[in-house]
Design a protein around this motif. Structure first.
Motif, mmCIF file in Angstrom:
data_model
loop_
_atom_site.group_PDB
_atom_site.id
_atom_site.type_symbol
_atom_site.label_atom_id
_atom_site.label_comp_id
_atom_site.label_asym_id
_atom_site.label_seq_id
_atom_site.Cartn_x
_atom_site.Cartn_y
_atom_site.Cartn_z
ATOM 1 N N ASP A 34 67.451 58.886 10.914
ATOM 2 C CA ASP A 34 67.178 60.315 11.030
ATOM 3 C C ASP A 34 65.939 60.649 10.201
ATOM 4 O O ASP A 34 65.949 60.478 8.974
ATOM 5 C CB ASP A 34 68.393 61.101 10.511
ATOM 6 C CG ASP A 34 68.244 62.607 10.652
ATOM 7 O OD1 ASP A 34 67.115 63.098 10.814
ATOM 8 O OD2 ASP A 34 69.274 63.300 10.589
ATOM 9 N N PRO A 35 64.844 61.134 10.822
ATOM 10 C CA PRO A 35 63.629 61.413 10.041
ATOM 11 C C PRO A 35 63.847 62.448 8.948
ATOM 12 O O PRO A 35 63.202 62.393 7.898
ATOM 13 C CB PRO A 35 62.636 61.907 11.094
ATOM 14 C CG PRO A 35 63.467 62.367 12.241
ATOM 15 C CD PRO A 35 64.670 61.468 12.243
ATOM 16 N N THR A 52 56.301 62.019 10.789
ATOM 17 C CA THR A 52 55.923 62.786 11.969
ATOM 18 C C THR A 52 56.347 62.090 13.254
ATOM 19 O O THR A 52 56.275 62.693 14.340
ATOM 20 C CB THR A 52 54.405 63.029 12.007
ATOM 21 O OG1 THR A 52 53.722 61.774 11.863
ATOM 22 C CG2 THR A 52 53.990 63.955 10.869
ATOM 23 N N ARG A 53 56.790 60.839 13.130
ATOM 24 C CA ARG A 53 57.363 60.122 14.276
ATOM 25 C C ARG A 53 58.308 59.071 13.735
ATOM 26 O O ARG A 53 58.015 58.416 12.727
ATOM 27 C CB ARG A 53 56.258 59.477 15.121
ATOM 28 C CG ARG A 53 56.783 58.747 16.356
ATOM 29 C CD ARG A 53 55.661 58.320 17.286
ATOM 30 N NE ARG A 53 56.168 57.531 18.401
ATOM 31 C CZ ARG A 53 55.425 57.046 19.397
ATOM 32 N NH1 ARG A 53 54.129 57.294 19.420
ATOM 33 N NH2 ARG A 53 55.970 56.337 20.369
ATOM 34 N N TYR A 64 54.330 57.980 8.972
ATOM 35 C CA TYR A 64 54.658 58.839 7.842
ATOM 36 C C TYR A 64 53.502 58.863 6.850
ATOM 37 O O TYR A 64 52.639 57.984 6.845
ATOM 38 C CB TYR A 64 55.934 58.344 7.138
ATOM 39 C CG TYR A 64 55.801 56.984 6.491
ATOM 40 C CD1 TYR A 64 55.367 56.847 5.171
ATOM 41 C CD2 TYR A 64 56.096 55.820 7.206
ATOM 42 C CE1 TYR A 64 55.234 55.598 4.586
ATOM 43 C CE2 TYR A 64 55.972 54.577 6.626
ATOM 44 C CZ TYR A 64 55.537 54.463 5.312
ATOM 45 O OH TYR A 64 55.404 53.230 4.732
ATOM 46 N N CYS A 65 53.506 59.890 5.993
ATOM 47 C CA CYS A 65 52.558 59.986 4.892
ATOM 48 C C CYS A 65 53.294 60.444 3.648
ATOM 49 O O CYS A 65 54.202 61.280 3.721
ATOM 50 C CB CYS A 65 51.425 60.968 5.201
ATOM 51 S SG CYS A 65 50.182 60.334 6.348
ATOM 52 N N MET A 66 52.924 59.884 2.509
ATOM 53 C CA MET A 66 53.454 60.298 1.219
ATOM 54 C C MET A 66 52.356 61.050 0.471
ATOM 55 O O MET A 66 51.195 60.618 0.474
ATOM 56 C CB MET A 66 53.928 59.088 0.421
ATOM 57 C CG MET A 66 55.058 58.315 1.094
ATOM 58 S SD MET A 66 55.626 56.870 0.155
ATOM 59 C CE MET A 66 54.209 55.774 0.353
ATOM 60 N N THR A 67 52.715 62.165 -0.158
ATOM 61 C CA THR A 67 51.742 63.008 -0.840
ATOM 62 C C THR A 67 52.078 63.099 -2.319
ATOM 63 O O THR A 67 53.208 63.416 -2.693
ATOM 64 C CB THR A 67 51.722 64.418 -0.236
ATOM 65 O OG1 THR A 67 51.459 64.326 1.164
ATOM 66 C CG2 THR A 67 50.636 65.275 -0.889
ATOM 67 N N GLY A 68 51.101 62.799 -3.166
ATOM 68 C CA GLY A 68 51.297 62.806 -4.603
ATOM 69 C C GLY A 68 51.095 64.173 -5.226
ATOM 70 O O GLY A 68 50.717 65.146 -4.556
ATOM 71 N N PRO A 69 51.321 64.281 -6.540
ATOM 72 C CA PRO A 69 51.253 65.571 -7.225
ATOM 73 C C PRO A 69 49.869 66.205 -7.230
ATOM 74 O O PRO A 69 49.743 67.427 -7.353
ATOM 75 C CB PRO A 69 51.729 65.240 -8.641
ATOM 76 C CG PRO A 69 51.533 63.767 -8.792
ATOM 77 C CD PRO A 69 51.749 63.196 -7.428
ATOM 78 N N THR A 282 62.349 63.389 20.728
ATOM 79 C CA THR A 282 62.942 62.094 20.417
ATOM 80 C C THR A 282 64.446 62.253 20.308
ATOM 81 O O THR A 282 64.924 63.159 19.610
ATOM 82 C CB THR A 282 62.387 61.529 19.092
ATOM 83 O OG1 THR A 282 60.962 61.459 19.163
ATOM 84 C CG2 THR A 282 62.935 60.135 18.835
ATOM 85 N N LEU A 283 65.198 61.401 20.990
ATOM 86 C CA LEU A 283 66.655 61.408 20.945
ATOM 87 C C LEU A 283 67.133 60.148 20.219
ATOM 88 O O LEU A 283 66.672 59.043 20.525
ATOM 89 C CB LEU A 283 67.246 61.444 22.354
ATOM 90 C CG LEU A 283 66.799 62.585 23.270
ATOM 91 C CD1 LEU A 283 67.520 62.483 24.621
ATOM 92 C CD2 LEU A 283 67.056 63.943 22.631
ATOM 93 N N THR A 284 68.054 60.329 19.271
ATOM 94 C CA THR A 284 68.563 59.210 18.479
ATOM 95 C C THR A 284 70.076 59.314 18.382
ATOM 96 O O THR A 284 70.605 60.372 18.020
ATOM 97 C CB THR A 284 67.965 59.235 17.055
ATOM 98 O OG1 THR A 284 66.537 59.259 17.135
ATOM 99 C CG2 THR A 284 68.399 58.010 16.264
#
Length: 329
Positions: A34-35, A52-53, A64-69, A282-284
């Motif tokens: 599950d996103p 995002t996917r 995906y993207c990870m964003t720092g402080p 998207t179906l999961t």
């Protein structure tokens, strides 16, 4: 901390992490598929991830993207190689540029995730396969293990939150970046039936009605790339009408459907003056039913704000409730 052991094998070029949990395998599996859930623990606390996917099927893709402080960004992708529902999956994991394209200057790795039942709950064994000792040492020097420990330290809180992700929790809207929104809901019903309900005209006419007091007057649908789409509704009391047109961009039945969409009205029957969105469905398979996730990309933040202000999420919730009744029969 769920991590029970970490084993680095320079000969086999592998890194194996074993983690134990006091929840059933199905609950742990859903957290990874599950996103909305995986993004709560995939990145370290100071670098939260946004997916995002997240396809969850062979041949699929996760981004995906990870964003720092300080706003610094680190992006990645998974190419889904295989999936054994509820038991294991394998992905090709790599670094990505902002647009999602693989960053070939950094190594990519094969990763397997194996889920098993234990006396106290479940165990997840994650094995990362490297192409060379240099790649293994490079990623260790980049803080791979420290990041993994910090990330997995958050998973227990996610697993304990049962109500937010369960069937019947209602429709959830999440803003992503400046121009995207993700609308999600677990619908009670098996995945193949939910897919049919989204792609077959006779079924769509019965549930995709929005708020009470509206009828669907036009329904042209399909799941083949290039198929023209058109839906129109009319208010039974006022006679007011509106609709949407678009086309299918791509499809991976029965799990993913991507289409364009723009609004039409009696004064603008082709929607030529209206902005166009990209809708990724998207179906999961999930405990209790099927997770339905729409990622909608708008041309601007202003268009997104205007769309959400129309009560779009509330209308979708009313339709999803009818969809449940339809697939449960």
């Amino acid at each position: 901390m769920p991590i029970a052991s970490v084993d680095t094998d320079p000969q086999a070029l592998t890194l194996t992490v074993v983690a134990d949990f006091t929840v059933p395998v199905r609950r742990l599996w859903d957290a990874y598929l599950d996103p909305r859930q995986i993004e709560r623990f995939w990145g370290p606390p100071t670098f939260p991830a946004v997916f995002t996917r997240h396809d969850g099927f062979p041949g699929g893709l996760s981004q995906y993207c990870m964003t720092g402080p300080e706003g610094e960004r680190s992006c990645g992708y998974w190419e889904w190689v295989s999936v054994e529902e509820g038991r294991s999956f394998e992905v090709r994991d790599g670094f990505a540029a902002e647009g999602g394209q693989p960053n070939t200057e950094l190594p990519s790795m094969r990763m397997t995730f194996d889920f098993a039942e234990t006396a106290l709950g479940s165990r997840l064994t994650t094995t990362t396969y490297f192409s060379s000792l240099e790649e293994l040492e490079q990623l260790q020097a980049m803080g791979m293990m420290e990041g993994m420990r910090a990330a997995m330290g958050q998973i227990d809180a996610v697993l304990a939150d049962l109500s937010s992700f369960a069937a019947g929790a209602g429709t959830e809207t999440q803003l992503i970046g400046e121009t995207q929104a993700r609308v999600s809901r677990v619908v009670r019903g098996a995945l193949p039936e939910v897919w049919r309900a989204f792609t077959e005209e006779a079924l769509l006419r019965r549930w995709q009605l929005g708020p009470d007091g509206w009828e669907m007057t036009v329904c042209e649908t399909g799941a083949e790339p290039g198929t023209a789409l058109r839906s129109e509704w009319r208010n039974l009391e006022s006679g007011e009408s509106f609709g949407f047109v678009g086309s299918v961009v791509s499809a991976a039945p029965p799990q993913r459907l991507v289409s364009t969409e723009r609004m039409v009205s009696p004064s603008d029957p082709d929607g030529a003056s209206r902005p166009e969105t990209l809708n990724e469905l998207t179906l999961t398979a999930s405990e209790g039913g099927t997770l339905v996730a729409y990622l909608i990309t708008y041309p601007s933040a202003e268009v997104r704000e205007a769309a959400l202000a129309t009560g779009m999420a509330e209308g979708m919730e009313a339709s999803f409730a009818r969809l449940e009744a339809e697939v449960l029969g």
